[in-house]
Design an enzyme around this catalytic site. Structure first.
Site, PDB file in Angstrom:
ATOM      1  N   GLU A   1       9.470  -3.901  10.604  1.00 51.16           N
ATOM      2  CA  GLU A   1       9.804  -2.583  10.050  1.00 51.16           C
ATOM      3  C   GLU A   1      10.228  -1.608  11.148  1.00 51.16           C
ATOM      4  O   GLU A   1       9.602  -1.547  12.212  1.00 51.16           O
ATOM      5  CB  GLU A   1       8.596  -2.006   9.286  1.00 51.16           C
ATOM      6  CG  GLU A   1       8.882  -0.592   8.757  1.00 51.16           C
ATOM      7  CD  GLU A   1       7.950  -0.121   7.653  1.00 51.16           C
ATOM      8  OE1 GLU A   1       7.091  -0.892   7.190  1.00 51.16           O
ATOM      9  OE2 GLU A   1       8.119   1.053   7.239  1.00 51.16           O
TER      10      GLU A   1
ATOM     11  N   LYS B   1      -0.873  -9.479   3.092  1.00 56.73           N
ATOM     12  CA  LYS B   1      -0.128  -8.941   4.241  1.00 56.73           C
ATOM     13  C   LYS B   1      -1.044  -7.993   4.991  1.00 56.73           C
ATOM     14  O   LYS B   1      -1.838  -7.276   4.378  1.00 56.73           O
ATOM     15  CB  LYS B   1       1.129  -8.175   3.782  1.00 56.73           C
ATOM     16  CG  LYS B   1       1.893  -7.535   4.945  1.00 56.73           C
ATOM     17  CD  LYS B   1       3.206  -6.954   4.500  1.00 56.73           C
ATOM     18  CE  LYS B   1       3.107  -5.538   3.974  1.00 56.73           C
ATOM     19  NZ  LYS B   1       2.534  -4.555   4.923  1.00 56.73           N
TER      20      LYS B   1
ATOM     21  N   ASP C   1       0.844  -1.202   0.000  1.00 54.02           N
ATOM     22  CA  ASP C   1       0.000   0.000   0.000  1.00 54.02           C
ATOM     23  C   ASP C   1       0.881   1.255   0.000  1.00 54.02           C
ATOM     24  O   ASP C   1       0.384   2.378  -0.051  1.00 54.02           O
ATOM     25  CB  ASP C   1      -1.016  -0.003   1.153  1.00 54.02           C
ATOM     26  CG  ASP C   1      -0.385   0.080   2.526  1.00 54.02           C
ATOM     27  OD1 ASP C   1       0.852  -0.003   2.627  1.00 54.02           O
ATOM     28  OD2 ASP C   1      -1.134   0.233   3.522  1.00 54.02           O
ATOM     29  N   SER C   2       2.201   1.052  -0.002  1.00 56.06           N
ATOM     30  CA  SER C   2       3.140   2.161  -0.226  1.00 56.06           C
ATOM     31  C   SER C   2       2.858   2.819  -1.567  1.00 56.06           C
ATOM     32  O   SER C   2       3.321   3.934  -1.823  1.00 56.06           O
ATOM     33  CB  SER C   2       4.584   1.652  -0.182  1.00 56.06           C
ATOM     34  OG  SER C   2       4.740   0.509  -1.007  1.00 56.06           O
TER      35      SER C   2
ATOM     36  N   ASP D   1      -1.189  -6.358  -0.248  1.00 62.24           N
ATOM     37  CA  ASP D   1      -1.165  -5.657   1.037  1.00 62.24           C
ATOM     38  C   ASP D   1      -2.568  -5.151   1.369  1.00 62.24           C
ATOM     39  O   ASP D   1      -3.149  -4.369   0.596  1.00 62.24           O
ATOM     40  CB  ASP D   1      -0.196  -4.470   0.899  1.00 62.24           C
ATOM     41  CG  ASP D   1       0.357  -4.008   2.222  1.00 62.24           C
ATOM     42  OD1 ASP D   1       0.056  -4.634   3.250  1.00 62.24           O
ATOM     43  OD2 ASP D   1       1.119  -3.021   2.210  1.00 62.24           O
TER      44      ASP D   1
ATOM     45  N   GLU E   1      -1.087  -5.370   8.762  1.00 65.94           N
ATOM     46  CA  GLU E   1      -0.297  -4.771   9.840  1.00 65.94           C
ATOM     47  C   GLU E   1      -0.923  -5.058  11.202  1.00 65.94           C
ATOM     48  O   GLU E   1      -2.144  -5.051  11.347  1.00 65.94           O
ATOM     49  CB  GLU E   1      -0.204  -3.251   9.630  1.00 65.94           C
ATOM     50  CG  GLU E   1       0.486  -2.879   8.333  1.00 65.94           C
ATOM     51  CD  GLU E   1       0.643  -1.373   8.150  1.00 65.94           C
ATOM     52  OE1 GLU E   1       0.325  -0.594   9.086  1.00 65.94           O
ATOM     53  OE2 GLU E   1       1.083  -0.957   7.063  1.00 65.94           O
TER      54      GLU E   1
HETATM   55  O1  KIV Z   1       3.498  -1.028   1.686  1.00 68.69           O
HETATM   56  C1  KIV Z   1       4.621  -1.507   1.599  1.00 68.69           C
HETATM   57  O2  KIV Z   1       5.316  -1.382   0.584  1.00 68.69           O
HETATM   58  C2  KIV Z   1       5.132  -2.236   2.754  1.00 68.69           C
HETATM   59  C3  KIV Z   1       6.573  -2.608   2.757  1.00 68.69           C
HETATM   60  C4  KIV Z   1       7.417  -1.419   2.912  1.00 68.69           C
HETATM   61  C5  KIV Z   1       6.877  -3.665   3.761  1.00 68.69           C
HETATM   62  O3  KIV Z   1       4.406  -2.506   3.660  1.00 68.69           O
END
Ligand code: KIV
Length: 267
Positions: A184, A115, A46-47, A85, A117
């Protein structure tokens, strides 16, 4: 390049002491390049809210946007494990909603894992998703979706209490059935302790060299995004300079009538 990377394969890599690599990807072309290069895991992070959409944080990213980008990446993947994510609030409202949204990553996006958090507080959610047959990668320490709670992107686990909490989070993620966990923004000795205590692989970002694997945001490592560069980023290329140079050359050649030539034209 070798066999398709699967979840059991990633677990075996830890047992064999082989380092695991993961890079973010958000579209077909980059996914193909990175997969061909041999990276084991492609994370549709989600970056993308920051490096693709230009937001200051990841909070505005929606499920539909994540599914769209996951689909693009999955089309470019041949061997790597694709992980979607889960965006902010897509797994917090209820377990049912979390399960539905996790399922969308596999059914609509073509991902092979998701993924999310959080540690202790996400335990039940992770368990429910894993029980549905969806592999989960956890993410503890500096979790960017909690930026406002942390008061910024601050290293987590420097103080004793917080250190113990991050350790508990990592243990909870493993107990809930996750197949790996992102560590992280934490001191490297904490990441080392977690890596030694867990059977599942730890994938570090800003967590030092002792993790079982490393992940970087592709725009950071290629020098495509320089709004801010965290200390943990290593720039492996300066693509901003290369792209800018190519664009300037193109502009110059068009203005001076040097492009296109016969070679680039049809009769
Ligand atoms: O969103 C993302 O790219 C991430 C990574 C930096 C682990 O969560």
């Amino acid at each position: 390049m070798g066999d398709k990377i699967t979840v059991p394969h990633v677990l075996k890599m830890k047992q064999r002491g082989e380092k695991i690599t993961c890079l973010t990807a958000y579209d077909y072309s980059f996914a193909r390049i990175l997969d061909d290069a041999g990276v084991e895991m492609l994370l549709v992070g989600d970056s993308l809210g920051c490096v693709v959409q230009g937001n200051h944080n990841t909070l505005a990213v929606t499920m539909d946007e994540m599914i769209y980008h996951t689909r693009l990446v999955a089309r470019g993947r041949n061997r790597a494990l694709v992980i979607g994510d889960m965006p902010f609030l897509s797994y917090h409202v209820s377990r049912e909603r979390a399960l539905e949204n996790a399922g969308r990553f596999l059914q609509e996006g073509g991902a092979e894992a998701v993924k999310l958090e959080g540690g202790m507080t996400m335990r039940v959610t992770i368990e429910a998703i894993v029980q549905a047959g969806i592999p989960v990668m956890g993410h503890v320490g500096l979790t960017p979706q909690s930026v406002h709670q942390f008061g910024g992107y601050k290293i987590q686990g420097r103080e004793k209490e917080r250190r113990e909490a991050v350790l508990r989070d990592a243990l909870a993620v493993e107990e809930a059935g996750a197949f790996s966990v992102v560590l992280e923004g934490m001191p490297l000795d904490l990441a080392q302790e977690i890596t030694e205590r867990l059977k599942i692989p730890t994938i570090g970002i800003g967590a030092g060299a002792h993790c079982d694997g490393q992940v970087l945001v592709i725009h950071d490592m290629l020098g495509l995004f320089d709004d801010f560069t965290p200390k943990f980023v290593k720039r492996y290329a300066d693509l901003k300079r290369i792209v800018s140079g190519a664009a300037k050359e193109f502009i110059g050649e068009v203005k001076e009538r040097k492009f296109p030539t016969e070679e680039h034209s049809f009769r």
